[in-house]
Design an enzyme around this catalytic site. Sequence first.
Site, PDB file in Angstrom:
ATOM      1  N   HIS A 221      38.379  44.170  43.180  1.00  0.00           N
ATOM      2  CA  HIS A 221      39.327  44.552  42.884  1.00  0.00           C
ATOM      3  C   HIS A 221      40.330  45.422  43.903  1.00  0.00           C
ATOM      4  O   HIS A 221      39.597  45.902  44.592  1.00  0.00           O
ATOM      5  CB  HIS A 221      39.172  46.150  41.609  1.00  0.00           C
TER       6      HIS A 221
ATOM      7  N   ASP B 118      31.734  42.676  42.945  1.00  0.00           N
ATOM      8  CA  ASP B 118      32.739  43.944  41.563  1.00  0.00           C
ATOM      9  C   ASP B 118      33.223  45.513  42.293  1.00  0.00           C
ATOM     10  O   ASP B 118      33.289  46.361  41.965  1.00  0.00           O
ATOM     11  CB  ASP B 118      31.443  44.620  40.334  1.00  0.00           C
TER      12      ASP B 118
ATOM     13  N   ASN C 221      30.484  50.921  35.412  1.00  0.00           N
ATOM     14  CA  ASN C 221      30.142  49.408  34.075  1.00  0.00           C
ATOM     15  C   ASN C 221      30.248  48.311  34.993  1.00  0.00           C
ATOM     16  O   ASN C 221      30.846  47.698  35.434  1.00  0.00           O
ATOM     17  CB  ASN C 221      31.742  49.954  33.535  1.00  0.00           C
TER      18      ASN C 221
END
Length: 457
Positions: A73, A334, A307
């Site tokens: 991200h 992630d 998460n």
Amino acid sequence: MRGKQKNLLLIHNARLVDAETDIRHGAILLRGDKIEGLPTAAALKELLADDSVAKFDARGGTVMPSFIDMHAHFRDPGFPQKEDIESGSHAAAAGGFGTLVLMPNTKPVVSSMALAEQNIRKGQEYALAQLIQSISITKDFSGTDISHLAGIDAKRVPLITEDGHEVKDSDVMFRAMQEAARKKLIVSCHCEDPFLAAGAQPLRRQALELLAANGGKASAEQKKQAAALLRQANTLLELAEDCATFRNIRLAQQAGCHLHLCHVSTARCLEAVRQAKAAGMSISCEVTPHHLGLAGDKAPLLFQIVNPPLRSEQDRLAAVQALADGTADVIATDHAPHTDADKQAGSPGFSGLETAFATCYTTLVLGAGMSLSKLSSLMSARPAELLGLQDRGFLRAGYKADLTVVDTEAVKTIRGKRFASKGTYTPLEGKKLCGDIAATFFRGTLVFQREEKAVRR
């Protein structure tokens, strides 16, 4: 290093490792943005004596193909205070990554080729790593509209995902998977039943409020209550991952698409992948470094919000075994940077690019006996194969000169404030890990080099 005759660069005094190679004393020759080859002993002697050839002394470090991250991200557009293309690219270079797939949960959501191309071009401008921008499964994360999928160029955008969300409607997901099968797109799933996940959120909020009590100095009783609430939340989130995983596997089997499961974290889900592969299904999955290196069923790691959550030691060991036996295909970071204020407010996720190699080397190679070649396969060759990138992932002539030099003898103390990423939060703060990135080359150009002297183990 750019102005030498023939545009040649020799990286010498190195160990060379990829998924198929482990040469203890070697060198690699680059020509421009590609690998020229691995010189023989006689050729190396001539190259070292040739003043027209630029040289980089690896000082005994290990040259590997740069890592390929299928899940990162960069928060661009919409959240530049957390990360942007420039800072994320610098973090990638510092972590040894040469190619990254960016998630579409930005503002606006990346739901078109035009927005995807915008981030791809930004990455090209900085020339620190190649960025592949994924596109959402449903338009603007609507959960219903998949009309935009018809306009995706699978050669530029090989992967669609609703990461950070789940497509609630199974019929919508099934039709999206059918379209992906027709266009040969990877469907990358954030497997989390949204209704079970919604039940976990108030429990998390209550726990965070308890931990923030007394100016962040919660009492022992408040911490105990917070831990109990987080265990309840994590049980729901475990069910949420398992249920959504089973659903998505069944839908993808029927649709005939390639299913890629994001950040798999439970032993049950890994077993479901194992069985699906045994049945001949086109399926792959990723495991994150933090789910490999950390178990979160006990305090203080229980209080780390991500998460999916950090799981039990049994789940962690199942993830290590899944990578070893081929059930899990790749390691993906992630990388999810946040501001300090957002983390204090409970935003889930950690910055992971700059700690990935050290975590995996310490956990898998030193801790579990995995070979460095196997780790290279998980972080370079296999993700390149899944993404259809036939020009990287190995130390082969003609391949892209995307290389990282790792120091396997270095002992690295993790300090988030030293990150190139804007997101400085890490659950590994202060932890000593083995293995560090000494240098990174992107298309034959040195884009990162560690400045401080390494502490040896």
